[in-house]
Design an enzyme around this catalytic site. Structure first.
Site, PDB file in Angstrom:
ATOM      1  N   PHE A 138      30.395  29.863  32.993  1.00 57.89           N
ATOM      2  CA  PHE A 138      31.665  29.545  33.643  1.00 57.89           C
ATOM      3  C   PHE A 138      31.758  30.331  34.940  1.00 57.89           C
ATOM      4  CE2 PHE A 138      36.129  29.815  34.692  1.00 57.89           C
ATOM      5  CZ  PHE A 138      36.521  28.489  34.531  1.00 57.89           C
ATOM      6  N   ASP A 223      27.563  37.118  38.260  1.00 56.48           N
ATOM      7  CA  ASP A 223      28.997  36.846  38.204  1.00 56.48           C
ATOM      8  C   ASP A 223      29.596  37.820  37.196  1.00 56.48           C
ATOM      9  OD1 ASP A 223      31.519  35.990  37.543  1.00 56.48           O
ATOM     10  OD2 ASP A 223      31.020  33.860  37.541  1.00 56.48           O
ATOM     11  N   LYS A 252      39.265  39.405  38.333  1.00 54.24           N
ATOM     12  CA  LYS A 252      40.019  39.780  37.126  1.00 54.24           C
ATOM     13  C   LYS A 252      40.553  41.227  37.124  1.00 54.24           C
ATOM     14  CE  LYS A 252      38.335  36.214  33.979  1.00 54.24           C
ATOM     15  NZ  LYS A 252      39.536  35.465  33.685  1.00 54.24           N
TER      16      LYS A 252
HETATM   17  C1  LIG Z   1      32.613  34.691  34.638  1.00 58.24           C
HETATM   18  C2  LIG Z   1      33.746  34.057  35.391  1.00 58.24           C
HETATM   19  N1  LIG Z   1      33.547  33.651  36.644  1.00 58.24           N
HETATM   20  C3  LIG Z   1      34.524  33.069  37.360  1.00 58.24           C
HETATM   21  C4  LIG Z   1      35.771  32.870  36.824  1.00 58.24           C
HETATM   22  C5  LIG Z   1      36.833  32.211  37.642  1.00 58.24           C
HETATM   23  O1  LIG Z   1      37.782  33.157  38.018  1.00 58.24           O
HETATM   24  P1  LIG Z   1      39.204  32.692  38.596  1.00 58.24           P
HETATM   25  O2  LIG Z   1      39.938  32.037  37.464  1.00 58.24           O
HETATM   26  O3  LIG Z   1      39.832  33.980  39.055  1.00 58.24           O
HETATM   27  O4  LIG Z   1      38.926  31.761  39.717  1.00 58.24           O
HETATM   28  C6  LIG Z   1      36.029  33.292  35.506  1.00 58.24           C
HETATM   29  C7  LIG Z   1      37.346  33.055  34.895  1.00 58.24           C
HETATM   30  O5  LIG Z   1      37.524  33.060  33.716  1.00 58.24           O
HETATM   31  C8  LIG Z   1      34.984  33.895  34.773  1.00 58.24           C
HETATM   32  O6  LIG Z   1      35.169  34.292  33.513  1.00 58.24           O
END
Ligand SMILES: Cc1ncc(COP(=O)(O)O)c(C=O)c1O
Length: 399
Positions: A138, A223, A252
């Site tokens: 994700f 990520d 986050k």
């Molecule tokens: C690993 C990862 N990358 C990217 C995101 C996307 O982040 P945002 O919701 O702040 O755009 C998330 C959100 O849950 C995530 O867990």
């Protein structure tokens, strides 16, 4: 306002993108939140791994108040004091030399994808633009981040997706090796898959991925939007693997609750970005950076919170494993690191989440049957005990 009126007006005025629980949250302190009708909840969701210091941590609150009185927003045409301070803190405590600030995890990944493409075109080969990511990953909901995300169910309806992404099984180095083409510029991975069901890699996987990147002249993008900022017991999860990425994205937990994201890179890679190549109006604005400085300084101060995260994570796992011993027909596996924990059920998780809510505990379910626990890192044993009592009661009654 009468509670039902909130639900009605939300339905009337807000786009229908979230399946919400029937609770209006109004106030929070530490591990607890309270609803508009006065009910108390113990929060194991923490704004989805955001509130690392708990709700309304006094240092973050004071930093926001002070900054709000001084300067809330100015353009990146000018130098911004708290932004410089935050970048220095992040660089001093990571592999990175340079930081780009934005407003969310998805945006941080968009920035990483752009930087990787530009760097590769200029330094590897002018035709290289493909990025390999993992199935069940994700990376966010914006179009490139969504294409990077290895979950068809989230992409459906938004085609055509972006060109230049392929997906391989997570933690399978052979599959990754086979997927590399002459046009590959980068590999983008979560250190631990969060939304995909709290999935950990094999012990040597990231060492092998790093080697592959070095051999093939590829960039490694991690990520760490969910795993970063102490969530797994180290400031960044790559520290568990004994490797460094070339690019890393975080968001986050970074701002302790305010919306901020960042993309970090080595000097070598970051130099591909020149003025005008990338930007964000709000990215790294004074208010969010002041909150993030207070958050990061508190997190790093004498290692206490990271210790707490490790100790509580260990205790949490032990308690979950005891529960598994008691309910082997219901619980398939316990996994995770630090305070990113998952309990895979043999049944759907949604009824358990609902039953917990009724008993005053907020938890989350991901990938259909994985109960995910991503509480503030300041959690205490008594909070974990309370959750275990609730889960025990639910499992006894429902199954
Ligand atoms: C690993 C990862 N990358 C990217 C995101 C996307 O982040 P945002 O919701 O702040 O755009 C998330 C959100 O849950 C995530 O867990």
């Amino acid at each position: 306002m009468e509670i039902k009126k909130y639900f009605d007006e939300s339905g009337r005025y807000i786009m229908n993108t979230y399946g919400r629980y029937p609770v209006v949250l109004r106030k929070g302190r530490g591990m607890k939140v309270w609803s508009a009708d006065g009910k108390e909840y113990l929060d194991f969701v923490g704004g989805v791994a955001v509130n690392i210091l708990g709700h309304c941590h006094p240092r973050v609150v004071v930093a926001i108040q002070k900054q709000a009185q001084r300067l809330i927003h100015v353009s990146n045409y000018y130098y911004i004091e708290p932004q410089i301070k935050l970048a220095k803190l992040l660089v001093e405590h990571s592999f990175a030399d340079k930081v780009f600030f934005c407003n969310s995890g998805a945006e941080a990944n968009e920035a990483a994808i752009k930087l990787a493409r530009k760097y590769a075109k200029e330094n590897i080969n002018s035709g290289s633009f493909e990025i390999i990511t993992a199935q069940s990953s994700f990376h966010g909901r914006t179009l490139a981040a969504l294409t990077a995300t290895g979950q068809e169910k989230l992409q459906k309806g938004f085609e055509p997706l972006m060109p230049g992404f392929s997906h391989v099984p997570f933690s399978n180095i052979e599959a990754l090796r086979k997927a590399v083409t002459k046009n590959t510029c980068a590999i983008l991975l979560e250190p631990i898959q969060g939304e995909g069901g709290v999935r950990l890699p094999d012990e040597n996987y990231f060492k092998e991925v790093r080697e592959l990147c070095d051999q093939q002249n590829l960039l490694l993008i991690l990520d760490e939007v969910q795993t970063g900022m102490g969530r797994t017991g180290k400031l960044f999860a790559y520290e568990h693997f004994g490797i460094f990425p070339d690019i890393m994205t975080i968001a986050k937990g970074l701002g302790g609750g305010v919306p901020i994201g960042a993309m970090l890179a080595t000097d070598k890679v970051a130099s591909a970005f020149q003025p005008g190549n990338h930007a964000s109006t709000f990215g790294g604005n004074p208010l969010v950076c002041a909150a993030a400085v207070a958050t990061v300084e508190t997190l790093l101060e004498d290692g206490f919170i990271l210790d707490q995260c490790n100790r509580m994570g260990q205790y949490f796992i032990e308690r979950l494993e005891k529960l598994q011993e008691e309910f082997p027909n219901l619980i398939r596996e316990i996994r995770g690191k630090g305070l990113l924990l998952g309990m895979e059920l043999k049944k759907e998780g949604a009824p358990v989440v609902k039953a917990c809510l009724e008993k005053g505990v907020l938890i989350n379910c991901t990938a259909g049957n994985v109960l995910r626990f991503i509480p503030p890192l300041i959690i205490q044993r008594k909070d974990i005990d309370q959750l275990m009592d609730v889960l025990h009661e639910i499992f006894l009654k429902v199954w």
